[in-house]
Enzyme design. Sequence first.
Site, mmCIF file in Angstrom:
data_model
loop_
_atom_site.group_PDB
_atom_site.id
_atom_site.type_symbol
_atom_site.label_atom_id
_atom_site.label_comp_id
_atom_site.label_asym_id
_atom_site.label_seq_id
_atom_site.Cartn_x
_atom_site.Cartn_y
_atom_site.Cartn_z
ATOM 1 N N HIS B 55 2.581 9.464 -27.660
ATOM 2 C CA HIS B 55 1.719 9.558 -27.111
ATOM 3 C C HIS B 55 0.882 10.176 -28.464
ATOM 4 C CE1 HIS B 55 2.827 11.006 -22.953
ATOM 5 N NE2 HIS B 55 3.359 9.706 -23.410
ATOM 6 N N GLU B 57 -1.584 12.980 -29.195
ATOM 7 C CA GLU B 57 -1.313 13.473 -29.862
ATOM 8 C C GLU B 57 -0.087 13.789 -30.893
ATOM 9 O OE1 GLU B 57 -2.075 12.905 -26.686
ATOM 10 O OE2 GLU B 57 -2.769 14.691 -25.746
ATOM 11 N N CYS B 85 -0.422 15.791 -21.562
ATOM 12 C CA CYS B 85 0.980 16.108 -20.635
ATOM 13 C C CYS B 85 1.290 17.320 -21.371
ATOM 14 C CB CYS B 85 1.126 14.153 -20.786
ATOM 15 S SG CYS B 85 2.738 14.376 -22.292
ATOM 16 N N CYS B 88 2.959 16.818 -23.984
ATOM 17 C CA CYS B 88 1.711 16.669 -26.108
ATOM 18 C C CYS B 88 1.705 18.646 -25.794
ATOM 19 C CB CYS B 88 0.808 15.475 -25.573
ATOM 20 S SG CYS B 88 1.228 14.924 -25.794
#
Lengths: 158, 158
Positions: B55, B57, B85, B88
């Site tokens: 992801h 991040e 999420c 993250c």
Amino acid sequence: MSNKDRYFMQRAIDLSRKGMQSNEGGPFGAVVVKDGKIIAEGNNCVTSTNDPTAHAEVVAIRNACKKLNAFQLDGCTIYTSCEPCPMCLGAIYWARPEKLFYACSKQDAAEIGFDDAFIYKELNLAIPDRTLKTVQLMNKEGKEVFEEWATKTDKVKY
Amino acid sequence: MSNKDRYFMQRAIDLSRKGMQSNEGGPFGAVVVKDGKIIAEGNNCVTSTNDPTAHAEVVAIRNACKKLNAFQLDGCTIYTSCEPCPMCLGAIYWARPEKLFYACSKQDAAEIGFDDAFIYKELNLAIPDRTLKTVQLMNKEGKEVFEEWATKTDKVKY
């Protein structure tokens, strides 16, 4: 518990010990199993690789996905030496294995100084109440990209 | 919102668009800022790299830590194009930046098919109530390694 379960978990625990003793990181190990065989392994490497995301489960998931050439762990089982922290549990949900086994509990982890409980608690707080200062800005500009995604015809969903 | 904040968030949003348009992954971007400068960037690369943990991040945090030769983001600020999420957000807590800015909300993400809400909900359920079948075994053997960690004299804490 089957003999196979015992074998796979023993391997995860062996990895947790090996990684700790060799100073790769904290005392955590994990394996990913598919069709009765270990397809990938991992142990915590946070401090030796300067990667705060290199927890055992994340390392094992990355290795397994590389091996399977897939971004999901269909039909796989994860054995981890400790109940996952929120980051790892999130990673496991995104990877979508079939089943998860763990040995130590998060309370056991807290007792030796790994306080996942703090992170679990923070995740549940409303944003203004969190310890981490968090601010929303430029929502309109951000959403324009989301609208492009919604109408994109060649996207790969995950 | 300062001009600097606007500039850094615009870069995160630009990365979200670029990654999406080039089919690297979902429409998400992030930057890490230290001392008024971007030190690392990331965009979602899940589907192009077969890594469910890639992801925006997480990618940006990994890049920033590599650059800083550190497993913590002391004094850093993260700008992400979308509210993180659970994976993250967990990664962010482990990386320990000073501050977090986000543009889109998790509700915005759910509207285009990224239902973090399911994962947030699962994390809060007792283990037997989760969708992911989760079983504890070999607690005693796992804890023996934790006891070794507790008495280890040359450990690097994180």
